[in-house]
Design a protein around this motif. Structure first.
Motif, PDB file in Angstrom:
ATOM      1  N   VAL A 254       0.484  -0.839  -0.082  1.00  0.00           N
ATOM      2  CA  VAL A 254       0.253  -0.105   0.045  1.00  0.00           C
ATOM      3  C   VAL A 254       1.223   1.312  -0.028  1.00  0.00           C
ATOM      4  O   VAL A 254       1.675   1.207   0.444  1.00  0.00           O
ATOM      5  CB  VAL A 254      -1.407  -0.205   1.098  1.00  0.00           C
ATOM      6  N   GLU A 255       0.487   2.086  -0.883  1.00  0.00           N
ATOM      7  CA  GLU A 255       1.329   3.234  -1.292  1.00  0.00           C
ATOM      8  C   GLU A 255       1.352   4.886  -0.938  1.00  0.00           C
ATOM      9  O   GLU A 255      -0.048   4.609  -1.914  1.00  0.00           O
ATOM     10  CB  GLU A 255       2.330   3.026  -1.800  1.00  0.00           C
ATOM     11  N   SER A 256       0.829   4.791  -0.606  1.00  0.00           N
ATOM     12  CA  SER A 256       0.432   6.978  -0.188  1.00  0.00           C
ATOM     13  C   SER A 256      -0.991   7.108  -1.082  1.00  0.00           C
ATOM     14  O   SER A 256      -1.512   7.635  -1.387  1.00  0.00           O
ATOM     15  CB  SER A 256       1.282   7.718  -1.868  1.00  0.00           C
ATOM     16  N   LEU A 257      -1.443   6.094   0.488  1.00  0.00           N
ATOM     17  CA  LEU A 257      -2.923   5.953  -0.099  1.00  0.00           C
ATOM     18  C   LEU A 257      -4.443   6.978   0.715  1.00  0.00           C
ATOM     19  O   LEU A 257      -3.953   6.715   1.821  1.00  0.00           O
ATOM     20  CB  LEU A 257      -3.375   4.136   0.717  1.00  0.00           C
ATOM     21  N   THR A 258      -5.000   7.516   0.048  1.00  0.00           N
ATOM     22  CA  THR A 258      -5.809   8.565   0.754  1.00  0.00           C
ATOM     23  C   THR A 258      -7.182   8.046  -0.380  1.00  0.00           C
ATOM     24  O   THR A 258      -7.487   7.899  -1.457  1.00  0.00           O
ATOM     25  CB  THR A 258      -5.801  10.083  -0.059  1.00  0.00           C
ATOM     26  N   LYS A 259      -8.329   7.829   0.720  1.00  0.00           N
ATOM     27  CA  LYS A 259      -9.329   8.544   0.260  1.00  0.00           C
ATOM     28  C   LYS A 259     -10.109   9.492   1.180  1.00  0.00           C
ATOM     29  O   LYS A 259      -9.864   9.771   2.695  1.00  0.00           O
ATOM     30  CB  LYS A 259      -9.716   7.075   0.945  1.00  0.00           C
ATOM     31  N   SER A 260     -10.838  10.355   0.598  1.00  0.00           N
ATOM     32  CA  SER A 260     -11.909  11.284   1.601  1.00  0.00           C
ATOM     33  C   SER A 260     -13.127  11.217   0.476  1.00  0.00           C
ATOM     34  O   SER A 260     -13.564  10.650  -0.353  1.00  0.00           O
ATOM     35  CB  SER A 260     -11.457  12.802   1.638  1.00  0.00           C
ATOM     36  N   TYR A 261     -14.284  11.055   2.147  1.00  0.00           N
ATOM     37  CA  TYR A 261     -15.514  11.758   1.606  1.00  0.00           C
ATOM     38  C   TYR A 261     -16.336  12.711   1.798  1.00  0.00           C
ATOM     39  O   TYR A 261     -15.649  13.790   2.341  1.00  0.00           O
ATOM     40  CB  TYR A 261     -16.152  10.542   2.356  1.00  0.00           C
ATOM     41  N   HIS A 262     -17.120  13.248   0.450  1.00  0.00           N
ATOM     42  CA  HIS A 262     -18.014  14.102   1.010  1.00  0.00           C
ATOM     43  C   HIS A 262     -19.053  14.278   0.967  1.00  0.00           C
ATOM     44  O   HIS A 262     -20.220  13.414   0.193  1.00  0.00           O
ATOM     45  CB  HIS A 262     -17.980  15.129  -0.934  1.00  0.00           C
ATOM     46  N   VAL A 263     -19.263  15.087   2.235  1.00  0.00           N
ATOM     47  CA  VAL A 263     -20.591  15.474   2.756  1.00  0.00           C
ATOM     48  C   VAL A 263     -21.208  16.128   2.913  1.00  0.00           C
ATOM     49  O   VAL A 263     -21.088  16.886   3.708  1.00  0.00           O
ATOM     50  CB  VAL A 263     -21.053  15.025   4.246  1.00  0.00           C
TER      51      VAL A 263
ATOM     52  N   ALA B 279      -9.959   4.205  -4.468  1.00  0.00           N
ATOM     53  CA  ALA B 279      -9.372   4.920  -3.697  1.00  0.00           C
ATOM     54  C   ALA B 279      -9.119   6.533  -3.793  1.00  0.00           C
ATOM     55  O   ALA B 279      -9.534   6.071  -5.519  1.00  0.00           O
ATOM     56  CB  ALA B 279      -7.831   4.790  -3.388  1.00  0.00           C
ATOM     57  N   ASP B 280      -8.751   7.508  -3.783  1.00  0.00           N
ATOM     58  CA  ASP B 280      -8.744   8.821  -4.219  1.00  0.00           C
ATOM     59  C   ASP B 280      -7.131   8.732  -5.210  1.00  0.00           C
ATOM     60  O   ASP B 280      -7.357   9.323  -6.132  1.00  0.00           O
ATOM     61  CB  ASP B 280      -8.658  10.132  -3.436  1.00  0.00           C
ATOM     62  N   SER B 281      -6.095   7.927  -4.430  1.00  0.00           N
ATOM     63  CA  SER B 281      -4.660   8.421  -4.905  1.00  0.00           C
ATOM     64  C   SER B 281      -4.167   7.309  -3.688  1.00  0.00           C
ATOM     65  O   SER B 281      -4.177   6.794  -3.051  1.00  0.00           O
ATOM     66  CB  SER B 281      -4.339   9.965  -4.774  1.00  0.00           C
ATOM     67  N   GLY B 282      -3.608   6.997  -4.629  1.00  0.00           N
ATOM     68  CA  GLY B 282      -1.931   6.011  -4.200  1.00  0.00           C
ATOM     69  C   GLY B 282      -2.375   4.911  -4.803  1.00  0.00           C
ATOM     70  O   GLY B 282      -2.842   4.401  -5.795  1.00  0.00           O
TER      71      GLY B 282
END
Ligand SMILES: Nc1ncnc2c1ncn2[C@@H]1O[C@H](COP(=O)(O)OP(=O)(O)O)[C@@H](O)[C@H]1O
Ligand SMILES: [Mg+2]
Length: 231
Positions: A4-13, A57-60
């Motif tokens: 797993v490398e530089s994994l990012t995830k966000s949720y928009h509420v 994921a968003d990125s990574g």
């Protein structure tokens, strides 16, 4: 095996952005037991869902046995989930209209080289209950069937999201012992997400999340047996 490398995830509420995972890096070896630890909301489910090709994921990067999960198409992810992974959830998720044996058979056919359902149900101690429906057995027993259903495909990895979260202590320990048995008998890599600190004593590595960040990532020199875990 799992990178797993530089994994990012966000949720928009609405207008709010929730950073569920922030720059996660880790490397996991096969045939081990890993515990992802953290309080509610720390990102454990998000991480497991991305590893499992359920969420994106968003990125990574996530690479599992050379397969790039983050770049895969939906059809490739379907095959990846089917062949590589087993899933165990907090509330068992058995099909209520199918018997114990039928629940196990329902996933066996998703795999080419699945295991013998009888052997697997015997391993989890549920063979004599094979003709019962989920409502006729206890929560602990349902979770054992859920584990059998994940294992029968003979997956390389089983992802367990709060597998003991709905169980009393005794049944929780039985489930943890069973996951340990599966790891020893079939060599399956087991990843357990939990908010319960005590369970991390079983882990080969302490993987701790807080507010989406990896705050601890250290080898555990002496993992204990499931039966020694107490809380
Ligand atoms: N589908 C979603 N939509 C919006 N926010 C989400 C969603 N899934 C998770 N979150 C948020 O992301 C954060 C991490 O959640 P989660 O991965 O479920 O944590 P954990 O499993 O550790 O409890 C929490 O703040 C949660 O509210
Ligand atoms: Mg969760």
């Amino acid at each position: 095996m799992i990178q797993v490398e530089s994994l990012t995830k966000s949720y928009h509420v609405g207008k709010t952005v929730i950073h569920a995972l922030k720059d996660i890096n880790m490397e996991l070896e096969p045939h081990k037991i890993y515990v992802v630890l953290g309080p509610s909301g720390s990102g454990k489910t998000t991480l497991l869902n991305i590893l499992g090709g359920i969420d994106v994921a968003d990125s990574g990067k996530v690479i599992v046995d050379g397969f790039d999960v983050t770049k895969a198409k939906p059809s490739e992810l379907t095959l990846y989930r089917r062949k590589k992974l087993g899933f165990v959830f907090q509330f068992y998720n058995l099909v209520s209209s199918l018997t114990v044996l039928e629940n196990v058979l329902s996933t066996k056919y998703l795999a080419e080289d699945g295991l013998d359902p009888k052997d697997v149900l015997e391993t989890v101690g549920m063979w004599e209950h094979r003709d019962k429906f989920p409502f006729e057995i206890s929560g602990g027993e349902q979770q054992r069937v859920a584990i059998a259903r994940a294992v029968v495909k003979n997956p390389a990895i089983i992802l367990c999201d709060e597998p003991t979260g709905a169980l009393d202590f005794e049944n929780a320990i039985k489930v943890l012992k069973l996951l340990e048995t599966i790891n020893e008998k079939y060599g399956t890599t087991i990843i357990i997400a939990t908010h319960n600190n005590a369970i991390s004593r079983m882990s080969h590595k302490i993987i701790r999340l807080r507010s989406g960040e990896l705050v601890e990532y250290t080898d555990n020199p002496s993992p204990v047996k499931a039966e020694e875990v107490v809380w």
